[in-house]
Design a protein around this motif. Structure first.
Motif, PDB file in Angstrom:
ATOM      1  N   ASP A 131     -46.798  83.892 -13.142  1.00 18.24           N
ATOM      2  CA  ASP A 131     -45.742  83.900 -14.150  1.00 18.24           C
ATOM      3  C   ASP A 131     -45.670  82.565 -14.895  1.00 18.24           C
ATOM      4  OD1 ASP A 131     -44.785  82.330 -12.139  1.00 18.24           O
ATOM      5  OD2 ASP A 131     -43.066  83.604 -11.637  1.00 18.24           O
ATOM      6  N   HIS A 158     -48.093  94.686 -14.104  1.00 20.59           N
ATOM      7  CA  HIS A 158     -47.314  94.555 -15.331  1.00 20.59           C
ATOM      8  C   HIS A 158     -48.110  95.054 -16.527  1.00 20.59           C
ATOM      9  CE1 HIS A 158     -44.752  91.071 -13.437  1.00 20.59           C
ATOM     10  NE2 HIS A 158     -44.618  92.240 -12.819  1.00 20.59           N
ATOM     11  N   MET A 250     -31.021  93.540 -10.681  1.00 21.57           N
ATOM     12  CA  MET A 250     -31.905  94.700 -10.777  1.00 21.57           C
ATOM     13  C   MET A 250     -31.793  95.554  -9.517  1.00 21.57           C
ATOM     14  SD  MET A 250     -35.834  94.523 -12.107  1.00 21.57           S
ATOM     15  CE  MET A 250     -35.377  93.577 -13.546  1.00 21.57           C
ATOM     16  N   LYS A 279     -32.304  97.117 -21.177  1.00 22.38           N
ATOM     17  CA  LYS A 279     -33.078  95.889 -20.905  1.00 22.38           C
ATOM     18  C   LYS A 279     -33.612  95.908 -19.470  1.00 22.38           C
ATOM     19  CE  LYS A 279     -32.745  90.847 -21.012  1.00 22.38           C
ATOM     20  NZ  LYS A 279     -31.848  89.682 -21.240  1.00 22.38           N
ATOM     21  N   GLU A 282     -36.348  98.593 -19.164  1.00 18.96           N
ATOM     22  CA  GLU A 282     -37.583  98.156 -19.820  1.00 18.96           C
ATOM     23  C   GLU A 282     -38.313  97.122 -18.969  1.00 18.96           C
ATOM     24  OE1 GLU A 282     -39.355  98.952 -22.587  1.00 18.96           O
ATOM     25  OE2 GLU A 282     -38.075 100.720 -22.678  1.00 18.96           O
ATOM     26  N   GLU A 283     -37.546  96.263 -18.298  1.00 21.05           N
ATOM     27  CA  GLU A 283     -38.173  95.275 -17.422  1.00 21.05           C
ATOM     28  C   GLU A 283     -38.819  95.956 -16.219  1.00 21.05           C
ATOM     29  OE1 GLU A 283     -39.512  91.655 -15.910  1.00 21.05           O
ATOM     30  OE2 GLU A 283     -38.902  92.295 -17.920  1.00 21.05           O
ATOM     31  N   ARG A 286     -41.949  97.369 -17.538  1.00 24.54           N
ATOM     32  CA  ARG A 286     -42.969  96.343 -17.760  1.00 24.54           C
ATOM     33  C   ARG A 286     -43.630  95.924 -16.459  1.00 24.54           C
ATOM     34  NH1 ARG A 286     -44.124  91.132 -17.691  1.00 24.54           N
ATOM     35  NH2 ARG A 286     -42.239  90.586 -16.534  1.00 24.54           N
ATOM     36  N   ARG A 287     -42.803  95.897 -15.394  1.00 24.90           N
ATOM     37  CA  ARG A 287     -43.316  95.490 -14.086  1.00 24.90           C
ATOM     38  C   ARG A 287     -43.969  96.657 -13.337  1.00 24.90           C
ATOM     39  NH1 ARG A 287     -39.804  91.099 -11.040  1.00 24.90           N
ATOM     40  NH2 ARG A 287     -38.917  89.896 -12.757  1.00 24.90           N
TER      41      ARG A 287
END
Length: 987
Positions: A131, A158, A250, A279, A282-283, A286-287
């Motif tokens: 990261d 990701h 999360m 949000k 979407e995270e 993405r992950r």
């Protein structure tokens, strides 16, 4: 060089070699192959399969330490140096520049220069661990500047970095996602050695879960899918590898939404009191945290991941689900509220939701969705509210379980609120459906009639629901004019009410009415027009299926390519929707379509196999008696089966005919018309009982026409035309051919005209007589017949023309060409070129071979101008005419002569006299045709004698003198008409 990797153990036993995916990796011209998916989807295993056996491969598996750019550089250097004998790159040289802006371009320049032009495949696994933006930027710039000699492959949990989107759009980056990596059904079955659909559905192709189930099922293939939900190793993996590494916010979101089947971002915000649901989702996406994007604002979790979250949700999930249930119910979304109540096991809410759903009767598939609620309430069947009892009766009625449906409807209807008139109408419609299948069509219609007239304030959708049942009953009992009039009146009423949607619903059912009327043209016209109806509405309208009718209409109208796809789609939708009332009819039509295909093969001399058609007939019989007390469906299926077997088992034809005749009087007129037509067809094909055959064809026509149905009347006209033609009754044959082709053209009846043994003589007659000329030409082409394109006139003036425009002669360039054509007509069996030249160019001093071929070309061009092929064939040393596209007046005259000699009646003599329009080849010298001339004249005079005797007996002096003049004109050709008889005629 060998692949140096800490993950070479990934390729082991009990894995599936995935060649189709391997072939997608690193295609020519690509800068990067990027493989990303959730944990456990086999990314590393796939890379190991790709790398196995390759040379010049560098494998770099990243870990937490690689988040530091200095450590990453050392790791990168070590892995590459282990594979290259000479590698002039030292990470220590770049440590001073770590915080400098030039760090990335400097490192990248040195790295690529050190690798040089050597071919190298570099695989970087677990890229998601890093990261550090500096390392990430290095990856992005490396991809952008990657030379052709380096194959770059990365694997991550990701999604791809946004900095590479441009290259992705240009097609320079290959992406393999979770969708690509998920195991297919075939791969899963190969891995397990067996297949379990429930377990496979639960895994959704997740390879780790599939492998876990394989291990658990070793030696026990009867494991339930619940094994997956209780697999401790699987859950431990999800907890340690996924959940614990997520931020607290999360984790809370996942627990709170664990029970929601679909995650709508707006609803999640409302339920959780937050404003960043999208949000977070979407995270997660993405992950690659087992989250699927459904639409712009909706998501869902993987099935097993959702179950895992529910086990650790600390009751947050059920609290949120309860809030969602209340919110949906208060918002009027009773089905969603009922689904939530089902998850919570809330019996009272389920009943309330069912009651609420009854007020929304026109939502597609609504009743079908009740099954899960009734399955839950099954143990609590006592004391259910009337509206819930009614809903269950309606559901069972729609499923075709009429015996059970009747019990619930009878128990509910008397207790309904008298003020709720609309719900009462809805209930009585289902009662009418039960009566149709339990008692009779008439009782069903009586039930509907008792509801009429409907009040003016009745919504058009509800009026449709009531009236379509009556229209359906009228259609299936052969009251076709009444059904059509009622439908058209209701369509007009819908337009007046401004409801174009209901008008289209009614127009859709015209597909069935026109089918039974035998009007295939209008049947398909309305069917295709109503395909614009939405899928949801189509599903609701499917209780009265029309697709099978359209499929048969496509076959009859000659559009065979559309038949099977439509049939298969219709059957699949019926099963999917759980609508079984009309399955019997659909199976009958499906069988009839297959039967017609095999019959065509049979009539064309090919091998026919009726087994599949018979299978559908057997299913039709089975469904006809399922949960029904009426004989209507069962009787139709039985008669159809008997008729279908007439040509399959010729030795039992008479027995099956007797059985059919014994049953037919109890059926509808449409079925009677069908039965008599098929019995007559079988008798004619088998050459049995000509008189009986004609009688049944005529009966089929009369019954059909009486009810306005030409489904079987149309072909019966054609079959009778063929019979009369065979018997020599040309006048009747022409009359019935006119009716047959007029109806065929009007209703688009084509397919069966391909049955050449049945209809070839009729179409030949139509071509010769100019009956519906354009349609006849179409059918000749469609049916694979050789069309008659040229008419040759040899009595009187010699000329050629179109068969349909015989007065418009087509010019043949030279007189000798005309004579050559006439000569070949005279020698139809074939003649040598030498003989032709000797007879036609005996005194010529020119090159007769050249003249012969020139004249052939002139004849060919004249024929081509009429759309025909070259008529002169050369076979085995002989030249002859191909008569397939030719109508010759001599053939017509000779046929009339042959019939006259067999039966010298006035009618037969008329055909001979009418056919003799002048001396044979009168405008040619043609000495080689003299014997044919004299024979034609003899035949004419013999027939004329019959007429003269008749004219004399009737005292018709003018006709006598006119015919005498025709006869005397032949006297200079050795035909001296007896003068004594002539004088007597004059007296």
């Amino acid at each position: 060089m060998k692949c140096i990797t800490t993950k070479e153990s990934c390729v082991q036993e009990n894995t599936i070699f995935r060649l189709s995916l391997i072939e997608k990796i690193a295609p020519p011209g690509s800068k990067l192959t990027y493989i990303h998916a959730d944990a456990g989807y086999g990314k590393t295993t796939l890379l190991a399969q790709y790398a196995k056996g390759l040379n010049d491969v560098v494998w770099i598996s990243l870990d937490d330490k690689d988040r530091d750019e200095v450590y990453f550089l050392r790791h990168l250097e070590k892995c590459i140096r282990n594979n290259l004998h000479k590698f002039d790159f030292y990470s220590t040289d770049y440590i001073p520049f770590v915080h400098d802006k030039s760090f990335i371009p400097t490192v990248l320049s040195g790295l690529l220069e050190a690798i040089g032009t050597r071919e190298l495949t570099i695989i970087i696994d677990d890229v998601h661990i890093v990261d550090n933006e500096r390392v990430t930027d290095l990856f992005i710039q490396w991809v952008k500047n990657c030379p052709q000699n380096i194959t770059l492959i990365m694997a991550s949990r990701h999604e791809l970095w946004s900095g590479l989107f441009r290259l992705k759009i240009e097609g320079r980056i290959v992406e393999l996602t979770k969708k690509d990596l998920s195991f297919s059904r075939e791969e899963t079955e190969k891995l397990w050695g067996f297949f379990d659909q429930d377990a496979y559905s639960a895994t959704e192709g997740w390879i780790l879960a599939i492998q876990s189930y394989r291990i658990a099922a070793e030696g026990n293939r009867k494991l339930s899918r619940s094994t997956l939900y209780t697999n401790r190793e699987l859950f431990r993996y999800l907890m340690n590898e996924m959940f614990m590494s997520l931020p607290a916010e999360m984790q809370h979101f996942l627990k709170a939404t664990s029970y929601l089947p679909v995650l709508d971002v707006h609803i999640c915000n409302s339920l959780l009191g937050i404003n960043n649901s999208q949000k977070i989702l979407e995270e997660l996406l993405r992950r690659n945290i087992f989250t699927l994007h459904i639409s712009q604002f909706t998501y869902r979790y993987h099935t097993l991941f959702s179950y895992f979250l529910q086990k650790i949700d600390d009751s947050l999930g059920r609290i949120t689900l309860g809030k969602a249930m209340t919110l949906s119910y208060e918002g009027g979304d009773f089905q969603e509220a009922a689904d939530y109540a089902l998850l919570l096991g809330d019996e009272g809410m389920i009943k309330d939701c069912i009651s609420g759903l009854l007020d929304k009767p026109f939502e597609g598939g609504r009743l079908r969705s009740f099954k899960k609620y009734f399955d839950f309430l099954q143990p609590i069947s006592v004391g259910l509210p009337p509206r819930v009892l009614l809903a269950r009766g309606m559901y069972l009625s729609e499923q075709g379980e009429f015996s059970e449906a009747e019990k619930f409807l009878r128990g509910a209807i008397p207790h309904l609120d008298s003020e709720d008139k609309h719900l009462y109408l809805h209930a009585m419609v289902h009662q009418a459906r039960v009566l149709r299948n339990r008692v009779s069509f008439q009782e069903s219609t009586n039930c509907i009639d008792n509801l009429l007239p409907l009040s003016e304030d009745t919504p058009m959708q509800l009026q449709y629901m009531v009236m379509i049942e009556k229209i359906h009953n009228l259609t299936l009992t052969s009251q076709l004019s009444a059904a059509l009039d009622l439908t058209l009146n209701m369509m007009e009423k819908s337009l007046v009410a401004g409801n174009a949607g209901v008008k289209l619903w009614l127009e859709r059912y015209l597909t069935a009415i026109y089918f039974y009327m035998g009007d295939y043209k209008n049947c398909l016209k309305v069917y295709e027009k109503t395909l614009t109806i939405s899928k949801e509405e189509q599903d609701w309208l499917m209780r009265h299926s029309v697709g099978a009718y359209a499929a048969k209409a496509y076959q009859v109208s000659g559009q065979e390519e559309k038949v099977q796809p439509l049939l298969q789609e219709e059957l699949a939708r019926m099963h999917q929707l759980g609508l079984y009332e009309e399955l019997s009819l659909i199976y009958i039509i499906h069988s009839d379509i297959l039967h017609a295909e095999e019959l065509l093969k049979l009539y064309l001399g090919k091998r026919a196999d009726f087994s599949e058609a018979n299978r559908y007939l057997a299913m039709a019989e089975e469904y006809a008696v399922l949960n029904r007390s009426t004989r209507d469906h069962a009787l139709l299926a039985k008669i159809w089966k008997l008729c279908a077997g007439l040509l399959q088992q010729p030795d039992k034809a008479r027995e099956n005919i007797e059985k059919s005749l014994a049953l037919v009087e109890d059926t509808t007129p449409f079925t009677q018309s069908l039965t008599y037509g098929r019995i007559a067809n079988a008798l004619d094909t088998l050459g049995q009982s000509p008189q009986e055959c004609r009688e049944y064809f005529k009966r089929s026509i009369k019954i059909g026409e009486d009810i306005g149905s030409y489904t079987y009347a149309t072909p019966s006209y054609g079959r009778l035309a063929a019979i009369y033609l065979k018997e020599g009754d040309k006048e009747k044959a022409v009359e019935y051919t006119h009716s047959f082709l007029k109806l065929s053209r009007q209703y688009d009846y084509r397919y069966y005209l391909r049955f050449k043994p049945l209809f070839e003589p009729v179409l030949k007659l139509a071509a010769e007589e100019g009956i519906t000329p354009e349609f006849t030409r179409e059918i000749l082409v469609y049916g694979g017949y050789t069309a008659k394109r040229v008419y040759i006139n040899t009595f009187g003036r010699f000329y050629i023309s179109s068969p349909h425009e015989r007065e418009n002669a087509v010019k043949i360039r030279t007189k000798k060409s005309r004579e050559l054509l006439a000569y070949l007509l005279e020698h139809r069996e074939g003649v040598t070129k030498e003989q032709i030249c000797a007879d036609l160019w005996r005194d010529s001093e020119a090159n007769v071979t050249s003249l012969f071929h020139t004249r052939r070309g002139e004849i060919r061009r004249a024929f081509e101008s009429l759309g025909a092929g070259n008529p002169i064939l050369y076979e085995k040393g002989l030249y002859r005419l191909n008569m397939e596209e030719i109508i010759w007046d001599y053939d017509v005259f000779q046929q009339a002569t042959d019939e006259f000699k067999k039966q010298p009646t006035l009618e037969k003599a008329q055909a001979v006299v009418d056919g003799y329009t002048g001396r044979y080849l009168d405008d040619m010298e043609a000495l080689w045709s003299e014997s044919t001339r004299l024979r034609c004249e003899d035949n004419f005079l013999e027939a004329a004698e019959i007429f003269l005797e008749n004219y004399r007996a009737l005292g018709q002096r003018e006709k006598t003198m006119e015919l005498l003049r025709r006869c005397k004109s032949l006297s200079y050709h050795s035909h001296s008409y007896p003068m004594a008889k002539e004088r007597q005629d004059k007296k």
